[in-house]
Motif scaffolding. Structure first.
Motif, PDB file in Angstrom:
ATOM      1  N   MET A   1     -49.494  22.797 -35.332  1.00 24.07           N
ATOM      2  CA  MET A   1     -49.356  24.149 -35.855  1.00 24.07           C
ATOM      3  C   MET A   1     -48.403  24.200 -37.033  1.00 24.07           C
ATOM      4  O   MET A   1     -48.301  25.194 -37.717  1.00 24.07           O
ATOM      5  N   GLY A   2     -47.668  23.088 -37.214  1.00 19.90           N
ATOM      6  CA  GLY A   2     -46.825  22.955 -38.383  1.00 19.90           C
ATOM      7  C   GLY A   2     -45.868  24.114 -38.552  1.00 19.90           C
ATOM      8  O   GLY A   2     -45.061  24.385 -37.673  1.00 19.90           O
ATOM      9  N   ASP A   3     -45.997  24.795 -39.693  1.00 18.52           N
ATOM     10  CA  ASP A   3     -45.028  25.835 -39.999  1.00 18.52           C
ATOM     11  C   ASP A   3     -45.425  27.189 -39.417  1.00 18.52           C
ATOM     12  O   ASP A   3     -44.759  28.177 -39.657  1.00 18.52           O
ATOM     13  N   VAL A   4     -46.498  27.228 -38.657  1.00 20.81           N
ATOM     14  CA  VAL A   4     -46.868  28.495 -38.033  1.00 20.81           C
ATOM     15  C   VAL A   4     -46.049  28.644 -36.759  1.00 20.81           C
ATOM     16  O   VAL A   4     -46.087  27.798 -35.875  1.00 20.81           O
ATOM     17  N   ASN A   5     -45.279  29.715 -36.705  1.00 24.62           N
ATOM     18  CA  ASN A   5     -44.448  29.940 -35.530  1.00 24.62           C
ATOM     19  C   ASN A   5     -44.820  31.304 -34.987  1.00 24.62           C
ATOM     20  O   ASN A   5     -44.128  32.285 -35.239  1.00 24.62           O
ATOM     21  N   PRO A   6     -45.941  31.375 -34.267  1.00 27.12           N
ATOM     22  CA  PRO A   6     -46.494  32.689 -33.971  1.00 27.12           C
ATOM     23  C   PRO A   6     -45.685  33.450 -32.934  1.00 27.12           C
ATOM     24  O   PRO A   6     -45.067  32.863 -32.060  1.00 27.12           O
ATOM     25  N   ARG A  53     -54.528  28.744 -44.103  1.00 21.01           N
ATOM     26  CA  ARG A  53     -53.519  28.197 -45.031  1.00 21.01           C
ATOM     27  C   ARG A  53     -54.108  27.089 -45.890  1.00 21.01           C
ATOM     28  O   ARG A  53     -53.631  26.838 -46.986  1.00 21.01           O
ATOM     29  N   ARG A  54     -55.124  26.408 -45.360  1.00 20.34           N
ATOM     30  CA  ARG A  54     -55.751  25.323 -46.135  1.00 20.34           C
ATOM     31  C   ARG A  54     -56.901  25.827 -47.010  1.00 20.34           C
ATOM     32  O   ARG A  54     -57.654  25.026 -47.564  1.00 20.34           O
ATOM     33  N   GLY A  55     -57.082  27.126 -47.045  1.00 17.56           N
ATOM     34  CA  GLY A  55     -58.071  27.676 -47.966  1.00 17.56           C
ATOM     35  C   GLY A  55     -59.394  28.023 -47.321  1.00 17.56           C
ATOM     36  O   GLY A  55     -60.332  28.431 -48.009  1.00 17.56           O
ATOM     37  N   LEU A  76     -50.693  38.524 -40.870  1.00 17.03           N
ATOM     38  CA  LEU A  76     -49.904  39.310 -41.835  1.00 17.03           C
ATOM     39  C   LEU A  76     -48.573  38.629 -42.103  1.00 17.03           C
ATOM     40  O   LEU A  76     -48.140  38.491 -43.239  1.00 17.03           O
ATOM     41  N   ARG A  77     -47.923  38.178 -41.024  1.00 16.71           N
ATOM     42  CA  ARG A  77     -46.613  37.508 -41.176  1.00 16.71           C
ATOM     43  C   ARG A  77     -46.745  36.239 -42.012  1.00 16.71           C
ATOM     44  O   ARG A  77     -45.860  35.886 -42.772  1.00 16.71           O
ATOM     45  N   ALA A  78     -47.879  35.527 -41.802  1.00 21.87           N
ATOM     46  CA  ALA A  78     -48.090  34.266 -42.528  1.00 21.87           C
ATOM     47  C   ALA A  78     -48.574  34.512 -43.954  1.00 21.87           C
ATOM     48  O   ALA A  78     -48.583  33.588 -44.777  1.00 21.87           O
ATOM     49  N   GLY A  79     -49.038  35.743 -44.219  1.00 20.64           N
ATOM     50  CA  GLY A  79     -49.503  36.070 -45.569  1.00 20.64           C
ATOM     51  C   GLY A  79     -50.836  35.436 -45.897  1.00 20.64           C
ATOM     52  O   GLY A  79     -51.094  35.091 -47.052  1.00 20.64           O
TER      53      GLY A  79
END
Ligand SMILES: C[S@@+](CC[C@H](N)C(=O)[O-])C[C@H]1O[C@@H](n2cnc3c(N)ncnc32)[C@H](O)[C@@H]1O
Length: 220
Positions: A1-6, A53-55, A76-79
């Motif tokens: 999940m890497g930088d996703v911190n849901p 995030r990868r498109g 929304l938080r992740a943009g």
């Protein structure tokens, strides 16, 4: 999940080892810009957001309204743009086709005579043999893939990955187990270990569960 911190609302599945294992497999899939991705049973939206995030152009589906709200908030938080639909499995995306379908469905064998699970248990309980949702994905999933499209699905070795592979191949898919990972029993399996042993799904000395990722590709 890497930088996703849901963040997760109560009753929504917080990302766990199975999410992580599937995220690793997702990371190895090429995802051309604009590739259409479906995350079925999205929960927090962690996998869907990773693909966005990868498109990827990502659609996420969940039967739980709380999960739908959670995934929308996390996107929304992740943009990142994320289309999130409420509904049963593939119902909200009938007639659509995808380059990549991600699934971390409920797959834990559960006592109760096959009655549909309720509440938070809908995240993991899947009937006597754990295949209540897996079998539906094997039946209906291939029809959602574009030529060259890939289904990535995580499940437990307790719910018969060979059967998953055996159900996907007749649909014309090249299917195989591509990842395995052993984890200590969590609270759900600890609570029903005796029942699983009586059913012959666990041996007396087993105290770990094996998770696997099945990858199935529709040839071009
Ligand atoms: C094991 S959780 C996985 C959540 C998330 N994808 C992850 O990997 O962290 C399974 C998810 O599937 C959802 N689900 C269960 N049955 C479903 C169905 N028939 N249709 C759509 N979603 C379903 C649950 O609400 C839950 O969010």
């Amino acid at each position: 999940m890497g930088d996703v911190n849901p963040m997760v609302l109560p009753g929504v599945y917080a990302p766990q080892d199975d999410t992580e294992l599937l995220a690793g497999a997702l990371g190895e899939e090429p995802l051309p810009p604009g590739a259409r991705v479906l995350d079925v049973g999205t929960g927090s939206g962690a996998l869907a957001i990773g693909a966005a995030r990868r498109g990827g152009r990502v659609t996420a589906v969940d039967v739980s309204w709380r999960a739908v709200c959670t995934a929308r908030l996390n996107a929304l938080r992740a943009g990142v743009p994320l289309r999130v639909r409420h509904g049963n499995l593939f119902d909200p995306v009938r007639g659509e086709r995808f380059d990549l379908v991600l699934a971390n469905p409920p797959y834990v064998p559960a006592p109760g005579g096959g009655a549909p699970p309720r509440g938070a248990a809908r995240c993991w309980d899947a009937g006597d043999d754990g295949r209540l949702v897996l079998d539906r994905i094997c039946r209906e999933g291939p029809g959602l893939l574009r030529p060259g499209g890939v289904l990535l699905m995580v499940q437990s070795a307790l719910s018969d990955p060979d059967r998953t592979v055996g159900q996907l191949r007749p649909a014309g898919l090249k299917a195989a187990v591509i990842r395995r990972h052993r984890i200590a029993f969590g609270p759900v399996l600890r609570g029903r270990a005796d029942w699983l042993r009586r059913r012959g799904l666990l041996s007396p000395e087993d105290d770990e569960e094996e998770l696997v990722v099945v990858r199935a590709e529709l040839p071009l």
